[in-house]
Design an enzyme around this catalytic site. Structure first.
Site, PDB file in Angstrom:
ATOM      1  N   GLY A 188     -19.267   7.264  -0.370  1.00  0.00           N
ATOM      2  CA  GLY A 188     -18.300   7.570  -1.423  1.00  0.00           C
ATOM      3  C   GLY A 188     -18.455   6.621  -2.593  1.00  0.00           C
ATOM      4  CG  ASN A 189     -15.418   6.570  -5.605  1.00  0.00           C
ATOM      5  OD1 ASN A 189     -16.144   7.272  -6.296  1.00  0.00           O
ATOM      6  ND2 ASN A 189     -14.159   6.879  -5.348  1.00  0.00           N
ATOM      7  CB  VAL A 190     -17.171   1.418  -1.878  1.00  0.00           C
ATOM      8  CG1 VAL A 190     -17.743   0.041  -1.575  1.00  0.00           C
ATOM      9  CG2 VAL A 190     -15.827   1.278  -2.584  1.00  0.00           C
TER      10      VAL A 190
ATOM     11  N   GLY B 162     -20.678   6.434   5.228  1.00  0.00           N
ATOM     12  CA  GLY B 162     -19.821   6.850   4.110  1.00  0.00           C
ATOM     13  C   GLY B 162     -20.456   6.518   2.778  1.00  0.00           C
TER      14      GLY B 162
ATOM     15  CE  LYS C 128      -4.480   0.989   0.485  1.00  0.00           C
ATOM     16  NZ  LYS C 128      -5.628   0.259  -0.056  1.00  0.00           N
TER      17      LYS C 128
HETATM   18  P1  NAI Z   1     -14.303   7.502  -0.937  1.00  0.00           P
HETATM   19  O1  NAI Z   1     -13.265   8.479  -0.539  1.00  0.00           O
HETATM   20  O2  NAI Z   1     -14.884   7.570  -2.296  1.00  0.00           O
HETATM   21  O3  NAI Z   1     -15.508   7.555   0.107  1.00  0.00           O
HETATM   22  C1  NAI Z   1     -15.369   7.734   1.465  1.00  0.00           C
HETATM   23  C2  NAI Z   1     -16.625   8.464   1.924  1.00  0.00           C
HETATM   24  O4  NAI Z   1     -16.638   8.477   3.354  1.00  0.00           O
HETATM   25  C3  NAI Z   1     -16.685   9.916   1.459  1.00  0.00           C
HETATM   26  O5  NAI Z   1     -17.939  10.184   0.868  1.00  0.00           O
HETATM   27  C4  NAI Z   1     -16.470  10.709   2.748  1.00  0.00           C
HETATM   28  O6  NAI Z   1     -17.147  11.964   2.737  1.00  0.00           O
HETATM   29  C5  NAI Z   1     -17.084   9.756   3.768  1.00  0.00           C
HETATM   30  N1  NAI Z   1     -16.673   9.984   5.147  1.00  0.00           N
HETATM   31  C6  NAI Z   1     -15.506  10.487   5.607  1.00  0.00           C
HETATM   32  N2  NAI Z   1     -15.542  10.538   6.957  1.00  0.00           N
HETATM   33  C7  NAI Z   1     -16.759  10.066   7.334  1.00  0.00           C
HETATM   34  C8  NAI Z   1     -17.397   9.888   8.588  1.00  0.00           C
HETATM   35  N3  NAI Z   1     -16.790  10.195   9.730  1.00  0.00           N
HETATM   36  N4  NAI Z   1     -18.648   9.365   8.611  1.00  0.00           N
HETATM   37  C9  NAI Z   1     -19.275   9.045   7.464  1.00  0.00           C
HETATM   38  N5  NAI Z   1     -18.712   9.202   6.237  1.00  0.00           N
HETATM   39  C10 NAI Z   1     -17.474   9.723   6.187  1.00  0.00           C
HETATM   40  O7  NAI Z   1     -13.667   6.049  -0.660  1.00  0.00           O
HETATM   41  P2  NAI Z   1     -14.149   4.670  -1.241  1.00  0.00           P
HETATM   42  O8  NAI Z   1     -13.370   4.332  -2.434  1.00  0.00           O
HETATM   43  O9  NAI Z   1     -15.631   4.631  -1.293  1.00  0.00           O
HETATM   44  O10 NAI Z   1     -13.644   3.671  -0.092  1.00  0.00           O
HETATM   45  C11 NAI Z   1     -14.333   3.592   1.141  1.00  0.00           C
HETATM   46  C12 NAI Z   1     -13.611   2.613   2.049  1.00  0.00           C
HETATM   47  O11 NAI Z   1     -13.564   1.337   1.424  1.00  0.00           O
HETATM   48  C13 NAI Z   1     -12.156   2.980   2.348  1.00  0.00           C
HETATM   49  O12 NAI Z   1     -11.838   2.542   3.648  1.00  0.00           O
HETATM   50  C14 NAI Z   1     -11.374   2.183   1.344  1.00  0.00           C
HETATM   51  O13 NAI Z   1     -10.057   1.908   1.781  1.00  0.00           O
HETATM   52  C15 NAI Z   1     -12.208   0.911   1.305  1.00  0.00           C
HETATM   53  N6  NAI Z   1     -12.047   0.158   0.088  1.00  0.00           N
HETATM   54  C16 NAI Z   1     -12.293   0.740  -1.122  1.00  0.00           C
HETATM   55  C17 NAI Z   1     -12.143   0.015  -2.284  1.00  0.00           C
HETATM   56  C18 NAI Z   1     -12.493   0.577  -3.615  1.00  0.00           C
HETATM   57  O14 NAI Z   1     -12.607  -0.196  -4.579  1.00  0.00           O
HETATM   58  N7  NAI Z   1     -12.691   1.877  -3.734  1.00  0.00           N
HETATM   59  C19 NAI Z   1     -11.640  -1.370  -2.243  1.00  0.00           C
HETATM   60  C20 NAI Z   1     -11.516  -1.915  -0.913  1.00  0.00           C
HETATM   61  C21 NAI Z   1     -11.665  -1.150   0.204  1.00  0.00           C
END
Ligand code: NAI
Length: 373
Positions: free
Chosen positions: A202-204, A200, A101
């Site tokens: 976000g993307n996922v 959260g 990572k």
């Molecule tokens: P992202 O950055 O697109 O989404 C994260 C979301 O969480 C954002 O909308 C942000 O505003 C929100 N957030 C931040 N602090 C918060 C809080 N205190 N309470 C509620 N929401 C909050 O990230 P993504 O890609 O969606 O990933 C999310 C998680 O999944 C991360 O931990 C990442 O490491 C993990 N992950 C992601 C993968 C992927 O394919 N994108 C693959 C495997 C794990």
């Protein structure tokens, strides 16, 4: 192989992989990393950490996170912790990659410049394929394309309309893992009317919420980004709650999809859900939180088992063998893999996270040893 959650100080990182380190949540562990590289370009005001945890099964693969860290030590800790999780995730997913990572300390000015992304790409290229990067929090496809202008060792960009952003596959895998957990704990074959709290969007998280909505689940959501919450409310009929309220929401399933470390000895006492299944990496602050969840009657679907959909897609794309049907089928397998781990935990009386760790360790132990050069 011990499971370590290493808090590496910059000095410790310089000492090499076997330093004793103080851990972020109070304990002390020995780092088991093969290499932790801290790179600094003062001219560009850029600091990045590339952590190679284990390359026994193949090159260390894991995305790059760009995040606001208070100190370099915090960035090193995060990279160390996340890379170790990748070793376990990639081993169980059976993709022929080791665990790595990278993290970039987000600049105060906001987003990374092209020059900074190029320099980061050069640092990866110098490792000559020992580490393969991809998306993570704060690093999207557009930024990754700039990185790829300086290194070959990037995946998740998409070629000819296949591969690309792994988030849809991650969301699908989390859904499948959640379905297995709901089947095991709530004895339900469907998610109709199952109430899920998504932390959260976000993307996922947003994609997962959409899939859950399609399955007839009820949603409660929280995200600091008001626009995302509004979208979930309008499009998915979700109920919004405050950031501090989501973990204690009266739901069936809690789905952490923001950052890691949300499940602590104290925070899990607020949980009202009986299933935890989400996308975030390193959800458990420490392994014993998994034991506490079990004691509370909460079924924890191990994070790296159910969020492996993205790496399955990334691995297929990197090898130039992306077939959407095959990738989907492999992501679908997360249901069976999760169900097997939950069953084994149930029969042994051990927590699900420890069973998953044991399984990953067994896969690594069975792999041929590398001959030191
Ligand atoms: P992202 O950055 O697109 O989404 C994260 C979301 O969480 C954002 O909308 C942000 O505003 C929100 N957030 C931040 N602090 C918060 C809080 N205190 N309470 C509620 N929401 C909050 O990230 P993504 O890609 O969606 O990933 C999310 C998680 O999944 C991360 O931990 C990442 O490491 C993990 N992950 C992601 C993968 C992927 O394919 N994108 C693959 C495997 C794990």
């Amino acid at each position: 192989m011990p499971r370590s959650h290493s808090m590496l100080s910059p000095e410790a990182a310089a000492d090499g992989p076997s330093s004793w380190l103080s851990a972020p949540y109070g304990a002390v562990y020995e780092s088991t990393h093969e290499d932790i590289i801290v790179r600094h370009d003062p001219t560009l005001d850029l600091v990045a950490v590339i952590a190679l945890h284990n390359t026994q099964l193949g090159p260390a693969a894991g995305g790059c996170r760009c995040w606001h860290y208070d100190s370099q030590a915090e960035a090193v800790t995060d990279a160390a912790r996340l890379s170790e999780g990748m070793t376990y995730k990639n081993a169980i997913a059976g993709i022929g990659f080791g665990g790595g990572k990278s993290v970039i300390m987000a600049p105060k000015s906001g987003s990374l410049t092209t020059e900074q992304l190029h320099r980061f790409g050069e640092w990866i290229e110098e490792l000559d394929g020992r580490y393969v990067t991809a998306e993570d929090v704060g690093m999207g496809v557009a930024s990754l394309r700039r990185v790829a202008e300086r290194t070959r060792f990037v995946s998740g960009l998409g070629h000819n309309g296949v591969g690309g952003d792994p988030s849809p596959y991650t969301a699908l895998g989390v859904l499948r893992g959640m379905q297995a957990a709901v089947r095991h704990r709530l004895d339900r074959d469907d998610l109709e009317n199952i109430h899920v709290a998504v932390q959260g969007l976000g993307n996922v998280g947003m994609r997962l919420a959409t899939l859950l909505h399609e399955q007839g689940a009820r949603l409660t959501v929280a995200d600091p980004d008001r626009a995302r919450v509004d979208l979930a409310v309008k499009a998915l009929g979700a109920t919004p709650v405050g950031l501090d309220e989501i973990i204690g929401a009266p739901v069936d399933v809690f789905a952490p999809c923001a950052l890691g470390g949300v499940l602590t000895q104290s925070s899990v006492r607020d949980l009202r859900a009986t299933v935890v299944a989400g996308a975030a990496n390193n959800q458990l602050a420490t392994q014993d939180v998994g034991d506490l969840l079990m004691a509370q009657g909460v079924l924890y679907a191990p994070d790296y088992v159910i969020n492996a959909g993205g790496v399955i897609s990334i691995a297929a794309e990197y090898r130039g063998k992306f077939d959407a049907t095959i990738v989907r089928a492999r992501v679908d397998n997360i249901y069976d893999r999760t169900a097997a781990i939950l069953k084994r935990a149930y029969l042994s009386g051990e927590s699900t996270n420890r069973i998953a760790d044991d399984l990953a360790a067994a896969i690594l132990n069975a792999a041929p040893r590398k001959i030191p050069s």
